[in-house]
Design a protein around this motif. Structure first.
Motif, PDB file in Angstrom:
ATOM      1  N   THR A 151     -58.583  76.074  49.219  1.00  0.00           N
ATOM      2  CA  THR A 151     -57.512  75.489  48.292  1.00  0.00           C
ATOM      3  C   THR A 151     -57.149  75.811  46.611  1.00  0.00           C
ATOM      4  N   SER A 152     -58.001  75.685  45.798  1.00  0.00           N
ATOM      5  CA  SER A 152     -57.401  75.583  44.639  1.00  0.00           C
ATOM      6  C   SER A 152     -57.537  77.488  44.561  1.00  0.00           C
ATOM      7  N   LEU A 153     -57.821  78.280  44.749  1.00  0.00           N
ATOM      8  CA  LEU A 153     -56.855  80.088  44.229  1.00  0.00           C
ATOM      9  C   LEU A 153     -55.771  80.021  45.213  1.00  0.00           C
ATOM     10  N   GLN A 154     -55.399  79.633  46.075  1.00  0.00           N
ATOM     11  CA  GLN A 154     -54.435  79.425  46.976  1.00  0.00           C
ATOM     12  C   GLN A 154     -53.210  79.050  46.489  1.00  0.00           C
ATOM     13  N   ALA A 155     -53.653  78.115  45.652  1.00  0.00           N
ATOM     14  CA  ALA A 155     -52.604  76.201  45.248  1.00  0.00           C
ATOM     15  C   ALA A 155     -52.416  77.788  43.575  1.00  0.00           C
ATOM     16  N   ARG A 156     -53.017  78.224  43.020  1.00  0.00           N
ATOM     17  CA  ARG A 156     -52.935  79.155  41.439  1.00  0.00           C
ATOM     18  C   ARG A 156     -52.180  80.266  42.215  1.00  0.00           C
ATOM     19  N   ALA A 157     -52.460  81.183  43.107  1.00  0.00           N
ATOM     20  CA  ALA A 157     -51.875  82.214  43.044  1.00  0.00           C
ATOM     21  C   ALA A 157     -50.582  81.834  43.416  1.00  0.00           C
ATOM     22  N   ALA A 158     -50.432  80.587  44.446  1.00  0.00           N
ATOM     23  CA  ALA A 158     -48.943  80.212  44.668  1.00  0.00           C
ATOM     24  C   ALA A 158     -48.316  80.213  43.259  1.00  0.00           C
ATOM     25  N   GLN A 159     -48.683  79.433  42.497  1.00  0.00           N
ATOM     26  CA  GLN A 159     -47.949  79.134  41.399  1.00  0.00           C
ATOM     27  C   GLN A 159     -47.662  80.435  40.848  1.00  0.00           C
ATOM     28  N   LEU A 160     -48.356  81.166  40.348  1.00  0.00           N
ATOM     29  CA  LEU A 160     -48.137  82.432  39.821  1.00  0.00           C
ATOM     30  C   LEU A 160     -47.321  83.286  40.036  1.00  0.00           C
ATOM     31  N   GLN A 163     -54.896  90.137  38.977  1.00  0.00           N
ATOM     32  CA  GLN A 163     -55.742  90.250  38.928  1.00  0.00           C
ATOM     33  C   GLN A 163     -56.404  90.531  37.990  1.00  0.00           C
ATOM     34  N   GLN A 164     -55.749  89.219  37.724  1.00  0.00           N
ATOM     35  CA  GLN A 164     -56.829  88.080  36.683  1.00  0.00           C
ATOM     36  C   GLN A 164     -57.502  87.173  36.854  1.00  0.00           C
ATOM     37  N   LEU A 165     -57.174  87.114  37.811  1.00  0.00           N
ATOM     38  CA  LEU A 165     -57.481  85.645  38.825  1.00  0.00           C
ATOM     39  C   LEU A 165     -58.294  86.425  39.426  1.00  0.00           C
ATOM     40  N   ALA A 166     -58.722  87.609  40.988  1.00  0.00           N
ATOM     41  CA  ALA A 166     -59.239  88.365  41.339  1.00  0.00           C
ATOM     42  C   ALA A 166     -60.596  88.715  40.401  1.00  0.00           C
ATOM     43  N   SER A 167     -60.793  88.609  39.445  1.00  0.00           N
ATOM     44  CA  SER A 167     -61.185  89.042  38.813  1.00  0.00           C
ATOM     45  C   SER A 167     -62.616  87.624  37.738  1.00  0.00           C
ATOM     46  N   ALA A 168     -61.651  86.988  37.803  1.00  0.00           N
ATOM     47  CA  ALA A 168     -62.234  85.385  37.184  1.00  0.00           C
ATOM     48  C   ALA A 168     -63.105  85.007  37.941  1.00  0.00           C
ATOM     49  N   ASN A 169     -63.587  83.617  37.895  1.00  0.00           N
ATOM     50  CA  ASN A 169     -64.822  83.314  38.067  1.00  0.00           C
ATOM     51  C   ASN A 169     -64.324  81.823  39.304  1.00  0.00           C
ATOM     52  N   PRO A 170     -64.389  81.938  40.229  1.00  0.00           N
ATOM     53  CA  PRO A 170     -63.104  81.100  40.976  1.00  0.00           C
ATOM     54  C   PRO A 170     -63.852  79.620  40.557  1.00  0.00           C
ATOM     55  N   MET A 171     -65.334  79.450  40.144  1.00  0.00           N
ATOM     56  CA  MET A 171     -65.313  78.038  39.803  1.00  0.00           C
ATOM     57  C   MET A 171     -64.329  77.216  39.128  1.00  0.00           C
ATOM     58  N   ASN A 172     -64.190  78.405  38.048  1.00  0.00           N
ATOM     59  CA  ASN A 172     -63.284  77.637  37.013  1.00  0.00           C
ATOM     60  C   ASN A 172     -61.363  76.821  37.173  1.00  0.00           C
ATOM     61  N   LEU A 173     -61.671  77.461  38.510  1.00  0.00           N
ATOM     62  CA  LEU A 173     -60.311  77.266  39.382  1.00  0.00           C
ATOM     63  C   LEU A 173     -60.294  74.990  39.330  1.00  0.00           C
ATOM     64  N   LEU A 174     -61.065  75.050  39.559  1.00  0.00           N
ATOM     65  CA  LEU A 174     -61.891  73.641  40.306  1.00  0.00           C
ATOM     66  C   LEU A 174     -61.440  72.528  38.829  1.00  0.00           C
ATOM     67  N   LEU A 175     -61.902  71.570  39.043  1.00  0.00           N
ATOM     68  CA  LEU A 175     -60.765  70.559  38.424  1.00  0.00           C
ATOM     69  C   LEU A 175     -62.618  69.878  38.108  1.00  0.00           C
ATOM     70  N   TRP A 176     -63.645  69.288  38.840  1.00  0.00           N
ATOM     71  CA  TRP A 176     -65.363  69.533  38.711  1.00  0.00           C
ATOM     72  C   TRP A 176     -65.857  70.509  39.269  1.00  0.00           C
ATOM     73  N   LYS A 177     -66.976  71.074  38.687  1.00  0.00           N
ATOM     74  CA  LYS A 177     -67.470  71.623  39.195  1.00  0.00           C
ATOM     75  C   LYS A 177     -67.996  70.993  40.171  1.00  0.00           C
ATOM     76  N   PRO A 178     -69.065  71.509  40.980  1.00  0.00           N
ATOM     77  CA  PRO A 178     -69.960  70.740  41.873  1.00  0.00           C
ATOM     78  C   PRO A 178     -70.979  70.659  40.624  1.00  0.00           C
ATOM     79  N   GLU A 179     -72.070  69.456  41.275  1.00  0.00           N
ATOM     80  CA  GLU A 179     -72.910  69.066  40.303  1.00  0.00           C
ATOM     81  C   GLU A 179     -74.378  70.000  40.461  1.00  0.00           C
ATOM     82  N   ASN A 180     -74.439  71.226  41.224  1.00  0.00           N
ATOM     83  CA  ASN A 180     -74.954  72.093  41.620  1.00  0.00           C
ATOM     84  C   ASN A 180     -74.349  73.350  41.055  1.00  0.00           C
ATOM     85  N   TYR A 181     -73.824  73.404  40.529  1.00  0.00           N
ATOM     86  CA  TYR A 181     -73.167  74.608  40.102  1.00  0.00           C
ATOM     87  C   TYR A 181     -74.532  75.014  39.062  1.00  0.00           C
ATOM     88  N   LEU A 182     -74.686  76.051  38.796  1.00  0.00           N
ATOM     89  CA  LEU A 182     -75.955  76.712  37.730  1.00  0.00           C
ATOM     90  C   LEU A 182     -75.551  77.808  36.645  1.00  0.00           C
TER      91      LEU A 182
END
Length: 159
Positions: free
Chosen positions: A57-66, A76-95
């Motif tokens: 959902t975050s990826l689709q929203a950011r792509a639509a915004q761009l 292209q930058q979005l496709a090569s970046a860490n998708p976790m950076n799109l989230l407002l809060w990273k999951p607790e189990n993100y290592l």
């Protein structure tokens, strides 16, 4: 005439009754522990799927915004970046980010980003029972998808 004094019998379990109670409670405990493990695994799967849904959902929203602001080159930058950076809060189990993540080296269960091939990997608690298809690890990658225009999607890739 006086009745002779009788010793009152004490109530309680016999040894056989006690053994039966222990046996039945052991069987019930074994079945309950097995079910608890099953439900824990199901909760882990549900949590992983929820994170993937949030990322999509975050990826689709950011792509639509761009796309709507005319910044298609940034896709292209979005496709090569860490998708976790799109989230407002990273999951607790993100290592974090690891090159070629190995569950034994990391020592924990959770999400890791592999910058080497730009994939997001989920390391489960129990790899033997937590598998989707042929791979023991869940791997997701942001890829371009051609629908009507350039679009990005977070797809599961074989591990």
């Amino acid at each position: 005439m006086k009745k002779p004094f009788r010793k009152k019998r004490q109530g309680g379990f016999t040894l056989l009754q006690f053994a039966l109670v222990v046996l039945v409670s052991s069987i019930v405990s074994a079945v309950a522990l097995n079910r608890f493990e099953y439900y824990r695994e199901q909760a882990e799967i549900a949590a992983a799927r929820q994170v993937v849904a949030s990322l999509r959902t975050s990826l689709q929203a950011r792509a639509a915004q761009l796309l709507s602001t005319g910044r298609e080159r940034e896709l292209q930058q979005l496709a090569s970046a860490n998708p976790m950076n799109l989230l407002l809060w990273k999951p607790e189990n993100y290592l974090g980010e690891y090159y070629a993540p190995d569950p034994q080296q990391i020592g924990g269960a959770g999400w890791v980003f592999d910058p080497r091939d730009r994939s997001l990997v989920y390391l489960p608690r129990n790899a033997r029972s937590f598998s989707f298809g042929s791979s023991k690890l869940l791997r997701f990658k942001v890829e371009f998808v051609r629908i009507s225009n350039k679009s990005l999607a977070l797809n599961q890739v074989s591990g």
